[in-house]
Motif scaffolding. Sequence first.
Motif, PDB file in Angstrom:
ATOM      1  N   LEU A   1     -24.220  -8.048  -3.981  1.00  0.00           N
ATOM      2  CA  LEU A   1     -22.832  -7.584  -3.887  1.00  0.00           C
ATOM      3  C   LEU A   1     -22.300  -7.819  -2.487  1.00  0.00           C
ATOM      4  O   LEU A   1     -22.973  -7.513  -1.493  1.00  0.00           O
ATOM      5  CB  LEU A   1     -22.762  -6.092  -4.220  1.00  0.00           C
ATOM      6  CG  LEU A   1     -21.414  -5.387  -3.939  1.00  0.00           C
ATOM      7  CD1 LEU A   1     -20.359  -5.850  -4.934  1.00  0.00           C
ATOM      8  CD2 LEU A   1     -21.591  -3.873  -4.003  1.00  0.00           C
TER       9      LEU A   1
ATOM     10  N   ASN B   1     -14.674  -6.994  -9.091  1.00  0.00           N
ATOM     11  CA  ASN B   1     -14.211  -5.639  -9.420  1.00  0.00           C
ATOM     12  C   ASN B   1     -14.409  -5.323 -10.901  1.00  0.00           C
ATOM     13  O   ASN B   1     -13.561  -4.725 -11.554  1.00  0.00           O
ATOM     14  CB  ASN B   1     -12.753  -5.444  -9.018  1.00  0.00           C
ATOM     15  CG  ASN B   1     -12.588  -5.263  -7.522  1.00  0.00           C
ATOM     16  OD1 ASN B   1     -13.409  -5.733  -6.741  1.00  0.00           O
ATOM     17  ND2 ASN B   1     -11.533  -4.592  -7.115  1.00  0.00           N
TER      18      ASN B   1
ATOM     19  N   GLU C   1     -18.538  -7.188  -0.267  1.00  0.00           N
ATOM     20  CA  GLU C   1     -17.225  -6.542  -0.308  1.00  0.00           C
ATOM     21  C   GLU C   1     -16.360  -7.063   0.830  1.00  0.00           C
ATOM     22  O   GLU C   1     -16.859  -7.533   1.849  1.00  0.00           O
ATOM     23  CB  GLU C   1     -17.365  -5.028  -0.182  1.00  0.00           C
ATOM     24  CG  GLU C   1     -18.076  -4.369  -1.337  1.00  0.00           C
ATOM     25  CD  GLU C   1     -18.042  -2.859  -1.247  1.00  0.00           C
ATOM     26  OE1 GLU C   1     -18.418  -2.201  -2.226  1.00  0.00           O
ATOM     27  OE2 GLU C   1     -17.639  -2.326  -0.178  1.00  0.00           O
TER      28      GLU C   1
ATOM     29  N   ARG D   1     -14.641  -6.606  -4.520  1.00  0.00           N
ATOM     30  CA  ARG D   1     -16.086  -6.520  -4.703  1.00  0.00           C
ATOM     31  C   ARG D   1     -16.536  -7.695  -5.566  1.00  0.00           C
ATOM     32  O   ARG D   1     -16.079  -7.836  -6.697  1.00  0.00           O
ATOM     33  CB  ARG D   1     -16.480  -5.209  -5.391  1.00  0.00           C
ATOM     34  CG  ARG D   1     -16.230  -3.957  -4.576  1.00  0.00           C
ATOM     35  CD  ARG D   1     -16.819  -2.742  -5.283  1.00  0.00           C
ATOM     36  NE  ARG D   1     -16.645  -1.521  -4.522  1.00  0.00           N
ATOM     37  CZ  ARG D   1     -15.599  -0.701  -4.656  1.00  0.00           C
ATOM     38  NH1 ARG D   1     -14.647  -0.995  -5.521  1.00  0.00           N
ATOM     39  NH2 ARG D   1     -15.513   0.390  -3.920  1.00  0.00           N
TER      40      ARG D   1
END
Length: 231
Positions: A175, A198, A177, A215
């Motif tokens: 992940l 997302n 961000e 994200r």
Amino acid sequence: MIQFRDRGARGRHQGGQIDAHHSFSFADYNDPRHMGFRALRVLNEDRVVPGAGLPEHGHQDMEIVTIVLKGAVEHRDNLGNNATIRAGEVQRMSAGTGIRHSERNPSADEPTHLLQIWIIPAEAGGAPSYEQRSFADDGARNRWVTIASGDARRESLTLRQDAVIAIARLDDGQLIERQIDPKRGYWVQIISGIIGLNGTKMREGDGAAIARLLRMTGLRQSRTMKGAISL
């Protein structure tokens, strides 16, 4: 807010030499609903057969960035540049007051796959210029890598616009961000593989305009380059 641009809804020019997909209106593809995104005017995904390309032609007042994904591009221009851009390398051409160039796939047997991005400069005019650099996969995974920017940050190519182009290569399950500046706009373009943005699954060729927390999660079979453009 996120507005998705499905890969299948893009414009397409499929000829004998070039198979091109247009995220925004370009050439014979004209869609008043998709004329660009802020300073991002053109986002084309092109596949060029061996030996084919575009003969000499001209541009002005445009920042043109070419990301070679597979194969190579042979570039010539009236500034005297004669260069080959290979997979993992990025070319930036500032058209300025005017530049003439040609681009072709120099291979006799390997197709070329590339992204071409046009950004409207902050100001018209200026001397045309050329620049290229390698951003091949050097172990920089699961993070953003800036390849072009208005202030040449982190040794990126220089744009004549307050804009940033960054890429990320995600492993499965990883992940990343990015906090969104509410004064700016963000475009994400999936180059290959599958990601979750997302919570929404996106595949090669999909795009999205974004104005909140971003994200991105690598999903199965996504160990490849992803691209994002921040404007």
